[in-house]
Enzyme design. Structure first.
Site, PDB file in Angstrom:
ATOM      1  N   GLY A  33       0.870  -1.161   0.000  1.00 37.47           N
ATOM      2  CA  GLY A  33       0.000   0.000   0.000  1.00 37.47           C
ATOM      3  C   GLY A  33       0.905   1.208   0.000  1.00 37.47           C
ATOM      4  N   CYS A  34       0.321   2.384  -0.091  1.00 40.18           N
ATOM      5  CA  CYS A  34       1.146   3.588  -0.139  1.00 40.18           C
ATOM      6  C   CYS A  34       1.705   3.877   1.246  1.00 40.18           C
ATOM      7  CB  CYS A  34       0.313   4.753  -0.624  1.00 40.18           C
ATOM      8  SG  CYS A  34       1.186   6.306  -0.646  1.00 40.18           S
TER       9      CYS A  34
END
Lengths: 405, 140
Positions: free
Chosen positions: B50-51
């Site tokens: 994920g970021c």
């Protein structure tokens, strides 16, 4: 007197609620909110005066052009530039930095040359130089910083060689809040006859900028971080440098005469403004800067430094909180960690309480690598934030911190 | 218990909380129940990026049922994963493929699944279903 409550009334978004709580907007380093005057300027421009600028013979085009060129003069006044020919409108600081990196690289960088940036640059003042240095086989060198988040000026002095061609440094770190000693950095670069660019993305909104006094060669900033709309930014450069740089993009408005074989270029600043620019954005930027001049940037600076000091103290009172970056001079932003919590955990819970902070790497992954953290939580302030908002956020952070013990 | 029975159970548990702080406190508590992925699988191949936070996910099949283990560097994400695993672990590949995870919306966590949240949860659910599909294909 700086009446923050009445100033808040100029910003319609500040009256809104988020997740059933009054909005506490502490993400100003990412973007600032817009005063009604700026919003009105945009609506007014598209409702009444919209027309493409320059060369238009008709009335609306002349009004648009006048507004655009007046905005240029307002920017000139705001940063005390010697001439409005040196003010180039871009789409933002990233484009301003890329413009200089690309064109300076093309004109002046050769195999074996060196460019200096700091190790705390935003990706926008790092990646363009990586690209340009790779293209011209030049080397990128870095000014280190210590655990407190302070640049090592002695190491900087030692980076200069006869191969050093350019320096580009961030004024205020978007992640650490460090105010770098740019006057010293500029003077040292000039003692080696090397030009220097200042990335003012996080300083234009927090402190007075006088490019003549600083004597830097380029200064870049974005409109949206200084209460103006997105999609407009500024590159200021000394005329002697802008004249030497080749055009960045080709197109309309940047030309003098065009034949199928050859084009001669327009004079400054138009040489660097190819195509239809964001003229409404530029006009609104002018309005935003006048709004700030009206409040007085020194007054804003005083208010914000009180906010920074108070927030630092309140965060330090929470035992689970560690502040990342403890430079003696900081402005705008405070990065911190909460023991046991990932920054994303904290951001998620604060959001539910109406508090907007930013979590993650803040487009400065090398800084995260330096501190060995996956990311930080960052509170950043604007001219409209209050002590009460800090009290509220500190109370929530203290409560959340106990949840992760 | 079937997937839907477990989902109903979770919805009932969360209905006790009307304050978001309490809901998150519960997710933090649940994060401690997560069946943790074996250290040897905590590597690039099993990473869902994920970021902001990262998730590692591993699955194995025993007696026609799929069992998941996972980990994350973010605590609340871990809490949400532990719910996903509670719902889907020990179910057949076909049931996992068919299930509609309505509990996520019912307990107010739907926004965590929006692609812009970038916390890897959406990809995590997709990855769980891909595992189920792979096991189902092997069965044939």
């Amino acid at each position: 007197m700086y009446d923050v409550q009445s100033i808040r009334n100029d910003f319609p978004i500040l009256g809104s609620t988020v997740n059933n709580h009054p909005l506490v907007y502490f993400d100003n380093a990412a973007t600032t909110q817009k005063p009604q005057a700026v919003i009105d300027a945009i609506v007014e421009a598209y409702s009444r005066t919209n027309s493409n600028i320059h060369r238009g013979i008709h009335t609306l085009s002349q009004i648009s052009t006048t507004q655009y060129e007046q905005a240029r003069k307002t920017v000139q006044t705001f940063i005390n530039a010697p001439s409005d020919r040196e003010i180039i409108f871009t789409k933002g600081v990233t484009e301003s930095l890329n413009l200089v990196a690309q064109t300076f690289g093309e004109a002046f960088l050769h195999e074996g040359d060196e460019v200096i940036v700091s190790a705390m640059e935003h990706h926008s003042n790092l990646v363009p130089w990586q690209i340009v240095c790779a293209r011209h086989k030049a080397t990128l060198r870095f000014i280190p910083f210590n655990k407190a988040g302070v640049l090592d000026v002695e190491a900087y002095k030692n980076l200069f060689t006869e191969k050093t061609k350019f320096v580009s440094v961030v004024h205020i770190s978007n992640t650490l809040g460090t105010v770098n000693p740019i006057q010293t950095l500029i003077d040292i670069a000039h003692s080696h006859n090397v030009p220097i660019m200042i990335d003012g993305a996080q300083s234009i909104q927090h402190c007075p900028i006088d490019v003549q006094k600083l004597d830097c060669d380029f200064f870049a900033f974005s409109g949206h971080k200084v209460y103006a709309p997105t999609g407009i930014g500024v590159l200021w450069g000394k005329e002697k440098w802008l004249e030497k740089l080749p055009p960045y993009q080709g197109g309309g408005d940047m030309i003098e005469t065009v034949t199928l074989e050859k084009t001669t270029y327009n004079t400054l600043p138009f040489k660097f403004e190819a195509g239809t620019t964001n003229y409404v954005g530029a006009h609104a930027l002018g309005v935003a800067l006048r709004y700030i001049m009206n409040l007085g940037i020194e007054n804003i600076q005083r208010h914000e430094s009180e906010l920074m000091a108070y927030a630092t103290q309140k965060l330090q009172e929470i035992p689970q909180v560690t502040i990342i970056g403890n430079a003696p001079e900081k402005a705008g932003a405070i990065s911190f960690e909460v023991a046991g919590a990932h920054p994303a955990d904290l951001g998620m819970i604060l959001d539910k309480q109406g508090i907007a902070i930013r979590t993650g790497t803040h487009c400065t992954e090398p800084i995260m690598q330096f501190y060995g953290v996956p990311g930080t939580a960052r509170m950043s302030f604007g001219l409209y934030n209050t002590m009460e908002e800090i009290d509220y956020a500190a109370r929530i952070i203290a409560r959340v911190a106990t949840m992760f013990e | 218990m079937s997937i839907n029975e477990i989902q109903d159970e979770i919805i009932e548990e969360f209905s006790l909380f009307d304050d978001w702080m309490d809901k998150y406190q519960y997710l933090i508590d649940l994060s401690k129940n997560l069946p943790i992925i074996d250290e040897k699988y905590k590597q690039e191949n099993y990473l869902i990026k994920g970021c902001q936070s990262q998730v590692w996910l591993f699955a194995e099949e025993k007696d026609g049922k799929v069992f998941f283990t996972a980990d994350s560097d973010a605590i609340i994400t871990k809490g949400i994963i532990s719910l996903l695993i509670r719902v889907m672990s020990g179910q057949t590949p076909q049931d996992i493929l068919d299930c509609d995870l309505h509990f996520i919306e019912a307990i107010g966590l739907k926004e965590n699944l929006s692609p812009t949240r970038s916390n890897g949860l959406l990809s995590m659910i997709k990855q769980m279903k891909i595992y189920a599909l792979a096991f189902k294909t092997q069965e044939k």
